[in-house]
Design a protein around this motif. Sequence first.
Motif, short mmCIF file in Angstrom:
data_model
loop_
_atom_site.label_atom_id
_atom_site.label_comp_id
_atom_site.label_asym_id
_atom_site.label_seq_id
_atom_site.Cartn_x
_atom_site.Cartn_y
_atom_site.Cartn_z
N GLU A 16 40.82 30.38 22.77
CA GLU A 16 41.51 30.30 21.47
C GLU A 16 41.77 31.71 20.93
O GLU A 16 42.85 32.01 20.44
N ALA A 19 44.49 33.34 22.89
CA ALA A 19 45.81 32.82 22.50
C ALA A 19 46.26 33.47 21.20
O ALA A 19 47.43 33.80 21.02
N GLU A 20 45.30 33.67 20.30
CA GLU A 20 45.66 34.27 19.01
C GLU A 20 45.99 35.75 19.17
O GLU A 20 46.91 36.27 18.54
N ASP A 23 49.45 36.10 20.55
CA ASP A 23 50.42 35.23 19.88
C ASP A 23 51.84 35.77 20.03
O ASP A 23 52.16 36.88 19.56
N GLU A 25 54.76 35.21 18.77
CA GLU A 25 55.58 35.54 17.60
C GLU A 25 55.25 36.91 17.03
O GLU A 25 56.12 37.69 16.67
N SER A 26 53.93 37.20 16.99
CA SER A 26 53.53 38.50 16.44
C SER A 26 53.96 39.64 17.36
O SER A 26 54.41 40.70 16.89
N ARG A 186 45.44 43.38 15.71
CA ARG A 186 45.38 41.92 15.67
C ARG A 186 43.93 41.44 15.72
O ARG A 186 43.53 40.53 14.99
#
Length: 551
Positions: A16, A19-20, A23, A25-26, A186
């Motif tokens: 998880e 994945a973050e 990400d 989109e970022s 991030r």
Amino acid sequence: MTNENPQGSALEISPELLAELLDPESWDKVLETYSRTMRVAVALTDTKGQLIGACHNPQPVWSLAHDSRPGWGMDCLFCLAPHLPCTAVYDVFRTGQQVLVHDQAGLAHVALPLSLGDRNVGVLLAGQVFDRYPEILPLQRVARDLNLPAQELWQLARKQIPISRASLQVYGDLLATLGQAFLRQRFAAILERKLAETHLQVRDYAEAVVETVQQPLVILSEDLIVLSANRAFYEDFEVSKEETEGRHIYEIGNEQWQIPGLRELLEKVIPEQSEFQAFEVEHNFEHIGRKIMLLSARGIFKTEPYGRTVLLAIEDITARRRAEVQLLRSNTDLQRFGSVISHDLQEPLRTIGSFTQLLAKRYTGKLDSDADEFIHFVQDGVVRMKAMIRDLLLYAKATDSEEYPLEATSAELSLQESLANLQTAIEESGASISYEPLPTVPYHPHQLGQVFQNLVGNAIKYRREELLQVRVSAVNKQGEWLFSVADNGIGFEPAQAENIFGVFKRLHGARYEGTGIGLATCRRIVEHYGGRIWAESVPGTGSTFYFTIPG
Ligand code: ADP
């Protein structure tokens, strides 16, 4: 390409979190800006070489190839002619460094690791540029393989300005720095968010606890705005949630918390010491009257956007104080009553006593037998009355701290003294009395002697036919002394164990002499010193009386 991560990892990164971190989109914005400014293609892949998000590729050669082959199914995103598998991602993992590769069309790209700690999380690709002037032959072969118009491909390739290998490596370095910085940022943002979430959970939890506590509690912000209060607070101080939350503590309930003592604590003590415990404050509240409260507060966790919050606990001790005052008053009354008995009652009793003695001396045998008996009754009554007055007086004085101040008292000496007082009874009964070494305790020796005398005296009085054995001992249990006086006497029903400590409570009535005040006095003395007293018994076998003395 490979799925392996040959460098291993020390940092635990859950799927998880990964994945973050990656990400799409970022990352998109960063990659797109890089691609636009440097005019090279750029993409992010996972550790298996799978594209994450979009591939930003402004190179016309690539666009042409890509558009003509919508289901782009090649191993490498950037290689136009993958006759040989592209090893860039694998090499990055193997070496941990930037890798430069060429495809068979003559296009070059660099691959570089994206890592957090010593854990590889992905690969950045940049390039798709000619690092020398394009050659026609390889391009024609690519056109044939991909079924593209060769002429068009050649035209586009010629328009693409070559970038030297050295420059491409510098571009790679720049991307590596940018990528690493963005990844760390991030990571920090995710950590910060998670921390805030935990704070929120802690706050939720804390609020649930606060709500269930019976004692009024208020949570204040650093500048003393009420963030929340529990039900007990609203009920006890008769204010509503609406008129409380979000307002300054001194404003709420018609400024009823404008208490100088509280102001001092919140404004001076809390900022300096971060907590205060049990400060007593007395205040006259408009609706609920005079209250005596114990206030405790402590600075708790920092919560955004309130800064450090303060938990204020309010204990209403009005009733307790009232009871204490009443107790004090009744103790004083009792002591006064004691001195009244001793002075005012003893005098007439003494007169009655001496006159009945005179009466007996002069008239016994001279009047009828009834008269003799009556005189005898009166004499008996006087003796009993004297005993009762004596015992009541002792009972009344049991809590008189002025008469009995605290001192280091040898329990052993006190016991010995009381045994000396009981000497006749001990001899008559033939009792065997034993005791272990006893400690020195904070008590008044006379009062401790009184307790022993009552307990041992009772043991002697309530003995059985067989040889009486009394054993006195003391053990230290968690800082307090536990004394016991055990006998093998007549005992009593366990159901009466509490009853016998009441004034005038006697179980064995007329058969034994007594006033029923001895044990009540023991209880008053023991409790006055902060201890407890109780008894256990098996009827016909014996009793043990216990009492404690705080260490
Ligand atoms: P009393 O003057 O009657 O002895 P106490 O207050 O000392 O008054 O004791 C209350 C009652 O408790 C006694 O009347 C007796 O019935 C019972 N009691 C006290 N000590 C003992 C004991 N060691 N064994 C049996 N009964 C006892």
